[in-house]
Scaffold this active site. Sequence first.
Site, PDB file in Angstrom:
ATOM      1  N   LYS A 139       0.836  -1.209   0.000  1.00 22.93           N
ATOM      2  CA  LYS A 139       0.000   0.000   0.000  1.00 22.93           C
ATOM      3  C   LYS A 139       0.875   1.265   0.000  1.00 22.93           C
ATOM      4  CE  LYS A 139      -2.337  -1.483   3.711  1.00 22.93           C
ATOM      5  NZ  LYS A 139      -1.917  -2.893   3.882  1.00 22.93           N
TER       6      LYS A 139
ATOM      7  N   ARG B 286      -9.251   0.396   9.318  1.00 22.25           N
ATOM      8  CA  ARG B 286      -9.016  -1.058   9.363  1.00 22.25           C
ATOM      9  C   ARG B 286     -10.181  -1.782  10.030  1.00 22.25           C
ATOM     10  NH1 ARG B 286      -2.977  -0.796   9.048  1.00 22.25           N
ATOM     11  NH2 ARG B 286      -2.164  -2.900   8.849  1.00 22.25           N
TER      12      ARG B 286
ATOM     13  N   ARG C 125      11.101  -8.212   4.224  1.00 28.15           N
ATOM     14  CA  ARG C 125      11.141  -6.749   4.354  1.00 28.15           C
ATOM     15  C   ARG C 125      12.132  -6.316   5.433  1.00 28.15           C
ATOM     16  NH1 ARG C 125       5.637  -3.574   4.911  1.00 28.15           N
ATOM     17  NH2 ARG C 125       5.284  -4.937   6.700  1.00 28.15           N
TER      18      ARG C 125
ATOM     19  N   ARG D 112      11.055  -5.709  11.128  1.00 27.04           N
ATOM     20  CA  ARG D 112       9.978  -5.322  12.046  1.00 27.04           C
ATOM     21  C   ARG D 112       9.570  -6.523  12.891  1.00 27.04           C
ATOM     22  NH1 ARG D 112       5.530  -2.129   8.405  1.00 27.04           N
ATOM     23  NH2 ARG D 112       4.192  -3.404   9.718  1.00 27.04           N
TER      24      ARG D 112
ATOM     25  N   ARG E  12      -1.462 -11.341  11.994  1.00 26.90           N
ATOM     26  CA  ARG E  12      -1.895 -10.137  11.276  1.00 26.90           C
ATOM     27  C   ARG E  12      -2.846 -10.506  10.143  1.00 26.90           C
ATOM     28  NH1 ARG E  12       3.476  -7.576   9.426  1.00 26.90           N
ATOM     29  NH2 ARG E  12       2.249  -5.833   8.640  1.00 26.90           N
TER      30      ARG E  12
END
Length: 215
Positions: A13, A85, A119, A152, A163
Amino acid sequence: MNLIFLGPPGAGKGTQTKKLIEEFGFIHLSTGDILRQLIRSRDTLGLQAQIYMDQGKLVPDGLILEMIQTKMEKKCGYIFDGFPRTIDQASALDKIVPVDHVVYLFLSHDVILKRLTGRRVCEKCGKEYHIEFMPSSLKDSCELCKGRLYQREDDRPFVIENRLSVYEKQTKPLLEYYHEKLIRIEACGNVLSIDQENIKKIGLSTHKAMSQCCS
Ligand code: AMP
């Protein structure tokens, strides 16, 4: 005009909004980025949020809404990334500004996992890399500010699963909530072609981007 970018974690996003921001002057409001910035600066709200984030849970709506309202000074020209969300966040947003389009980025489970586990983020400036698809030329340091790259906490495999299930239960119902405003884009192609598809489907022009919802 106000746009929402909706999609599972790892859909890209943030990446997909960059061109729209540079070319059309949208203001990028990413609740995840704002929260991480608050954590880096040891802000009380950030530290409260971190407990939820590290477990892959959603931060309570009250905290998110308080935070987002302090960032909004006008009625249009926003791209909301990672917000809303939940249905409650969406109906609260409806009371603050009109939403013109909701871009839904979708992709397969396997691609999501690969993107999230690879990531890496700069601990100083927040720039994102990927160990395979977008490695830093300085290996473990950021090309922009030489900050250390880290993984992260919520990109670790067991948190990712959490998640994704939170996304299915609490965020996916927004597809129905926004069904009249939904633009569906497959998010596993290259950034440039996804950008072009976005701009075409939204029917964007600079004038429209900055004015439509205010008129
Ligand atoms: P993101 O960078 O968008 O993937 O967000 C990282 C984490 O921040 C999420 O897993 C949540 O814990 C928290 N977060 C970000 N945006 C929201 C939101 N709109 N509502 C609740 N929690 C959020």
